[in-house]
Scaffold this motif. Structure first.
Motif, short mmCIF file in Angstrom:
data_model
loop_
_atom_site.label_atom_id
_atom_site.label_comp_id
_atom_site.label_asym_id
_atom_site.label_seq_id
_atom_site.Cartn_x
_atom_site.Cartn_y
_atom_site.Cartn_z
N ALA A 8 0.84 -1.20 0.00
CA ALA A 8 0.00 0.00 0.00
C ALA A 8 0.87 1.25 0.00
N THR A 11 2.64 1.65 -3.35
CA THR A 11 1.70 2.10 -4.38
C THR A 11 1.46 3.60 -4.29
N CYS A 35 -12.19 4.41 -7.89
CA CYS A 35 -11.53 5.27 -6.89
C CYS A 35 -12.30 6.58 -6.73
N VAL A 105 -5.71 1.43 -0.43
CA VAL A 105 -5.16 0.65 -1.54
C VAL A 105 -5.68 -0.78 -1.45
N ARG A 108 -2.95 -3.34 -5.05
CA ARG A 108 -1.94 -2.41 -5.59
C ARG A 108 -2.54 -1.31 -6.45
N GLN A 109 -3.80 -0.96 -6.17
CA GLN A 109 -4.43 0.19 -6.82
C GLN A 109 -5.09 1.06 -5.75
N ILE A 110 -5.03 2.36 -5.97
CA ILE A 110 -5.65 3.30 -5.04
C ILE A 110 -7.15 3.27 -5.27
#
Length: 129
Positions: A8, A11, A35, A105, A108-110
């Motif tokens: 997190a 990222t 997001c 996160v 591995r994406q916000i």
């Protein structure tokens, strides 16, 4: 720090580095489609990579250089907090803005990004346009 927390934090730092260089293509690859990104009024909330890009790309158009100094960072599981000094070089000066950011996160994406700052501090120094 657990692997999830380390991922997190990595990222978020990778995202901030990409935004610092205005590499929107690389930055939005780190953002989930759902997001939610929120700034203080009058900027408000947008959703997803396209929404984030639609807010930030025109805003940063007069920027010649950016520096996002992360003064402190902390995480709790998938939540990452940053205390930053966002610096923006315009044609005639540097503009500085103290910011606190909260990111979540997943994979591995916000998935959530909220920045807290005094909007008047930046808007009073920013070129009209």
């Amino acid at each position: 720090m657990s692997e999830d927390a380390a991922d997190a934090t990595r990222t978020v730092m990778a995202f901030l580095k990409a935004m610092e260089t205005l590499d929107y293509d690389r930055a939005v690859m780190l953002v989930a489609d759902d997001c939610e990104y929120t700034n203080p009024p009058p900027i408000g909330t947008v959703t997803g990579p396209a929404g984030i890009r639609a807010v930030l790309q025109p805003f940063f158009a007069p920027t010649l250089e950016n520096e996002f100094r992360v003064l402190r960072a902390a995480q709790s599981g998938a939540v990452v907090f940053t205390e930053r000094l966002d610096r923006h070089k315009l044609a005639d000066r540097w503009v500085e803005l103290p910011v606190t950011g909260v990111f979540e996160v997943r994979d591995r994406q916000i998935t959530y990004w909220r920045d807290y700052f005094n909007a008047a501090t930046i808007l009073s120094q920013w070129p009209a346009g």
